[in-house]
Enzyme design. Structure first.
Site, PDB file in Angstrom:
ATOM      1  N   GLY A 264       2.107   0.986  -8.433  1.00  0.00           N
ATOM      2  CA  GLY A 264       3.458   0.647  -8.028  1.00  0.00           C
ATOM      3  C   GLY A 264       3.684  -0.833  -7.029  1.00  0.00           C
ATOM      4  N   HIS A 265       4.276  -0.693  -6.197  1.00  0.00           N
ATOM      5  CA  HIS A 265       4.749  -2.418  -5.534  1.00  0.00           C
ATOM      6  C   HIS A 265       3.503  -2.626  -4.571  1.00  0.00           C
ATOM      7  CE1 HIS A 265       7.272  -5.252  -4.305  1.00  0.00           C
ATOM      8  NE2 HIS A 265       7.329  -4.976  -3.072  1.00  0.00           N
ATOM      9  N   TRP A 266       2.725  -1.678  -4.189  1.00  0.00           N
ATOM     10  CA  TRP A 266       1.536  -2.107  -3.362  1.00  0.00           C
ATOM     11  C   TRP A 266       0.026  -2.283  -3.838  1.00  0.00           C
ATOM     12  CZ3 TRP A 266       0.968   1.458   2.007  1.00  0.00           C
ATOM     13  CH2 TRP A 266       0.765   0.547   2.900  1.00  0.00           C
TER      14      TRP A 266
END
Length: 287
Positions: A264-266
């Protein structure tokens, strides 16, 4: 490469940058690398890079600021030009540390800060790693569900642990089961500090002019920004669209793109071992 969350003992100081306090922590020796964290509620530098500092500090002088408005830094950000204000603050950190230039690693909000700093003063940036940076096509499509969740945290009925947990587990990462409750608890407590609630550091733009300033795709300087750049983007990012990575690679003259599957975003947390290796190799010129 390790992915330990045990952060080494760090040198800490509070810098005065144009009358505002910016907290920085440092570890290691070598070429300076600034790690700029994301803009989620309760974020801070060391917590955002807890799985990366130890490894990167084996080879670099790792400098980890709390961005203006976050952590132990002073609160308040210029909402008329947030990315410009962040870049100015971090450029001031370079000045206070007597660094003519440095490498930059930026996640999300921190990626937008690094990119704006490079566009304004490319001579201050050696190499740059961006993970799902903000400000890529923000005026060309409606906000993602993840970004809406982030921007709505302090609105409506105000901040709460359930709201923060939903953002982190549903939107920030691909595998929610890997996020311990302790991370959510710590970030929630930091997010409800009275001075943060009074001046949330990440809010919707206050004007159309401010919104346009926050979209790098409208900045013609991007096409000639020659800073060597590595873009890492989670293929399952629900906050900032992965198509932004392909846009950057297509427009910037010296930009590599690595799209990370099942992430995801991390990226720096979910795929820490991969991130640490790619980041160290790129910044050291082992490209």
């Amino acid at each position: 490469m390790t992915t330990s969350t045990e952060v080494p003992a760090m040198r800490e100081r509070l810098l005065d940058v144009d009358g505002k306090k910016i907290f920085v922590a440092e570890a290691g020796e070598g070429a300076p690398v600034l790690l700029l964290h994301g803009g989620g509620p309760g974020a801070s530098g060391v917590s955002n890079y807890s799985r990366n500092i130890t490894e990167l500090a084996k080879e670099f002088r790792v400098v980890v600021p709390d961005l203006p408005g976050y952590g132990r830094s002073g609160k308040g950000v210029d909402l008329a030009d947030p990315f410009g204000a962040l870049a100015s603050g971090i450029r001031g950190v370079l000045d206070q540390l007597n660094l003519e230039k440095a490498h930059f690693v930026g996640n999300s909000y921190g990626g937008a800060c690094a990119l704006r700093l490079a566009l304004d003063t490319p001579q201050r940036v050696d190499r740059m790693v961006l993970m799902g940076p903000g400000g890529i096509g923000t005026t060309r499509a409606l906000p993602t569900p993840g970004l809406n969740s982030l921007l709505n945290y302090y609105t409506g009925d105000g901040p709460s642990r359930p709201k923060l947990e939903k953002f982190i587990r549903d939107y920030l990462v691909f595998n929610a089961a890997r996020i311990p409750d302790s991370i959510i608890d710590a970030r929630y407590q930091d997010s409800i500090a009275p001075e943060v609630v009074a001046a949330p550091p990440l809010r919707r733009p206050t004007s159309l002019r401010a919104l346009w300033k926050m979209d790098f795709t409208r900045d013609k300087r991007l096409d000639r920004l020659a800073v060597p750049t590595l873009v890492l983007w989670g293929a399952e990012d629900k906050v900032n669209r992965p198509s932004g990575g392909r846009m950057l690679a297509g427009r910037m003259p010296d930009c590599d793109l690595y799209e990370v599957a099942n992430t995801g975003h991390w990226v720096q947390w979910e795929r820490a071992e991969l991130f640490n290796r790619l980041c160290a190799d790129f910044l050291a010129g082992r490209r």
